[in-house]
Every structure is written in structure tokens, then in C-alpha cells.
Design an enzyme around this catalytic site. Structure first.
Site, PDB file in Angstrom:
ATOM      1  N   CYS A  52       0.817  -1.225   0.000  1.00 30.28           N
ATOM      2  CA  CYS A  52       0.000   0.000   0.000  1.00 30.28           C
ATOM      3  C   CYS A  52       0.847   1.269   0.000  1.00 30.28           C
ATOM      4  O   CYS A  52       0.485   2.260  -0.642  1.00 30.28           O
ATOM      5  CB  CYS A  52      -0.965   0.000   1.179  1.00 30.28           C
ATOM      6  SG  CYS A  52      -0.224  -0.302   2.791  1.00 30.28           S
ATOM      7  N   ASP A 176      -7.697   5.120  -1.084  1.00 33.44           N
ATOM      8  CA  ASP A 176      -7.223   3.874  -0.494  1.00 33.44           C
ATOM      9  C   ASP A 176      -6.628   2.962  -1.576  1.00 33.44           C
ATOM     10  O   ASP A 176      -7.325   2.590  -2.518  1.00 33.44           O
ATOM     11  CB  ASP A 176      -8.394   3.169   0.193  1.00 33.44           C
ATOM     12  CG  ASP A 176      -7.976   1.997   1.045  1.00 33.44           C
ATOM     13  OD1 ASP A 176      -6.930   1.386   0.758  1.00 33.44           O
ATOM     14  OD2 ASP A 176      -8.706   1.680   2.008  1.00 33.44           O
ATOM     15  N   HIS A 178      -5.776  -0.183  -1.388  1.00 36.47           N
ATOM     16  CA  HIS A 178      -5.937  -1.620  -1.116  1.00 36.47           C
ATOM     17  C   HIS A 178      -6.931  -2.315  -2.045  1.00 36.47           C
ATOM     18  O   HIS A 178      -7.143  -3.524  -1.932  1.00 36.47           O
ATOM     19  CB  HIS A 178      -6.379  -1.819   0.333  1.00 36.47           C
ATOM     20  CG  HIS A 178      -5.356  -1.369   1.339  1.00 36.47           C
ATOM     21  ND1 HIS A 178      -5.239  -0.057   1.719  1.00 36.47           N
ATOM     22  CD2 HIS A 178      -4.414  -2.062   1.997  1.00 36.47           C
ATOM     23  CE1 HIS A 178      -4.256   0.034   2.612  1.00 36.47           C
ATOM     24  NE2 HIS A 178      -3.740  -1.152   2.788  1.00 36.47           N
TER      25      HIS A 178
END
Length: 223
Positions: A52, A176, A178
Site C-alpha cells: 500500500c 485507499d 488496497h
């Protein structure tokens, strides 16, 4: 399992725009310029569970490439690892490993590739994030570059592309990295929570946070 391959040209741009502004009354401060959304497996390389920080760095690098006069391509995860070894921040065995990186390493790579200094804000506890609201507002007003945020208990690195200051408190606009899958649309990512407004009170009080702030403004490329 079949290998997932994605063309880099298909990466979505400015996915935060579908989030709009926070519904809370107040004022919103956003990044300037354009970026591409990098996430787990977006280039066919399987970095699930540890990549990440690299993906958020790649998102910031895409902003650099699009908004500055830099003839520098967005580095791969391996190239990022090689840079950190060259800088003697990591041992040679780091290249090819699955070791994560945080805000400090992101600062080093940005400085190396673009000669852009970064400021790091350290917050001891999530409850103290409210103390850096003014600094984040000032950053978006002065520079407008995306930020990298990571922690220890909350070890999920993430991009920050805006802040909203309202009567009920402040919220960060989170990108994000992910997400796993073929990008469909910004609206899909927003509906699934991969881009979202997150109240400061929703960050973990038990985690510290480091925020990397690239000290450079968006500008038009030379023709």
C-alpha cells in the site's frame, strides 16, 4: 489462478472527484492538478498485503509527472526498492522483498526522483490528528499536492487528497490503495469505500500517524 494484467493507460484519474465535498457545512480544501489511481495488482504485480505504501507513492509520482516539468516515469515497486538501497536506507536484500514502506521512505524517493523536499508531520495518537488540521489546510492552500499517511497500529498507508473543516469537526478525503480488481469507475470505487471522506475521530486513537507532505505546487507543463 490467471494473472491479472492491466494497462497503465487504463488507470483512473482523479477518483476523488466523485466524492464531492463533505455534507457537513464548512469549507473544503482539495489538491490541485491530476493524478492516476494506483492500487494493489494494478500493473499485474501481486503486492497484496504489503504494497500500500508503494502504491500511494506511485499515485503521488503520477501527480508529479502530470503537474511538473519532470521527464521521470512512475517507478515500479522494484525500482522504488532499488532507489532506497542506493540511498543506503535499506540493505541489498530489500530488493525483491515484501517489506512495506512508510511516509519516511516516500519522502526519500520523492526527493531523489524529483528533487522535491517533503515535510513529515508526526502525530503520536489518532486523537491528536485534530492538532494538525491547520497545517493540512495550509498545505492544500499553498501547495495542493497529494499526501501520504501511514501509522503503526493502523498500518494501512493511504493517500490524502483533501480536508474538510466543518462545525462537527474535520474529515480527510482518503484514496485507499488496497483495492484489488479491474478499475470500473470512480463512482464504483466511491460506493465501495475505496475513496471516501473519513472523520478524524474515525482514525485509530491507539495508532501514531506519519504524514508526508511534498513541498511543491502544481503547475502547467512547458509546451
Amino acid at each position: 489462478m490467471a494473472t491479472l494484467l492491466y494497462k497503465m493507460s487504463s488507470l483512473l484519474t482523479n477518483i476523488h472527484e466523485c466524492a464531492g465535498i463533505s455534507k457537513d457545512s464548512g469549507k473544503t480544501y482539495l489538491i490541485s492538478g491530476n493524478y492516476k489511481y494506483y492500487h494493489y495488482l494494478c500493473d499485474g504485480f501481486d503486492d497484496r498485503g504489503w504494497g500500500c505504501g508503494y502504491r500511494t507513492l506511485q499515485t503521488i509520482c503520477s501527480w508529479m509527472s502530470d503537474n511538473q516539468d519532470y521527464d521521470v516515469k512512475v517507478p515500479s515497486i522494484r525500482e522504488i526498492q532499488e532507489i532506497l538501497v542506493q540511498l543506503e536506507d535499506k540493505p541489498a536484500a530489500f530488493v525483491g522483498s515484501r517489506q512495506w514502506i512508510g511516509s519516511f521512505e516516500v519522502c526519500l524517493v520523492i526527493d531523489k526522483l524529483y528533487d522535491v523536499p517533503c515535510k513529515i508531520i508526526h502525530v503520536n495518537h489518532g486523537d491528536d490528528l485534530k492538532t494538525v488540521v491547520d497545517a493540512l489546510v495550509s498545505h492544500f492552500e499553498k501547495f495542493g499536492s497529494p499526501l501520504m499517511m501511514g501509522g503503526d497500529v493502523d498500518a494501512s498507508s493511504k493517500g490524502i487528497v483533501g480536508i474538510h473543516v466543518g462545525k462537527s469537526g474535520a474529515s480527510l478525503l482518503v484514496v485507499d490503495p488496497h483495492y484489488v480488481g479491474k478499475q470500473q469507475s470512480s463512482e464504483f470505487l466511491f460506493n465501495k469505500g475505496w475513496v471516501k471522506w473519513q472523520r478524524l475521530s474515525d482514525f485509530l486513537s491507539s495508532s501514531f500517524y506519519n504524514i508526508c507532505l511534498p513541498q511543491v505546487k502544481a503547475k502547467c507543463k512547458s509546451s
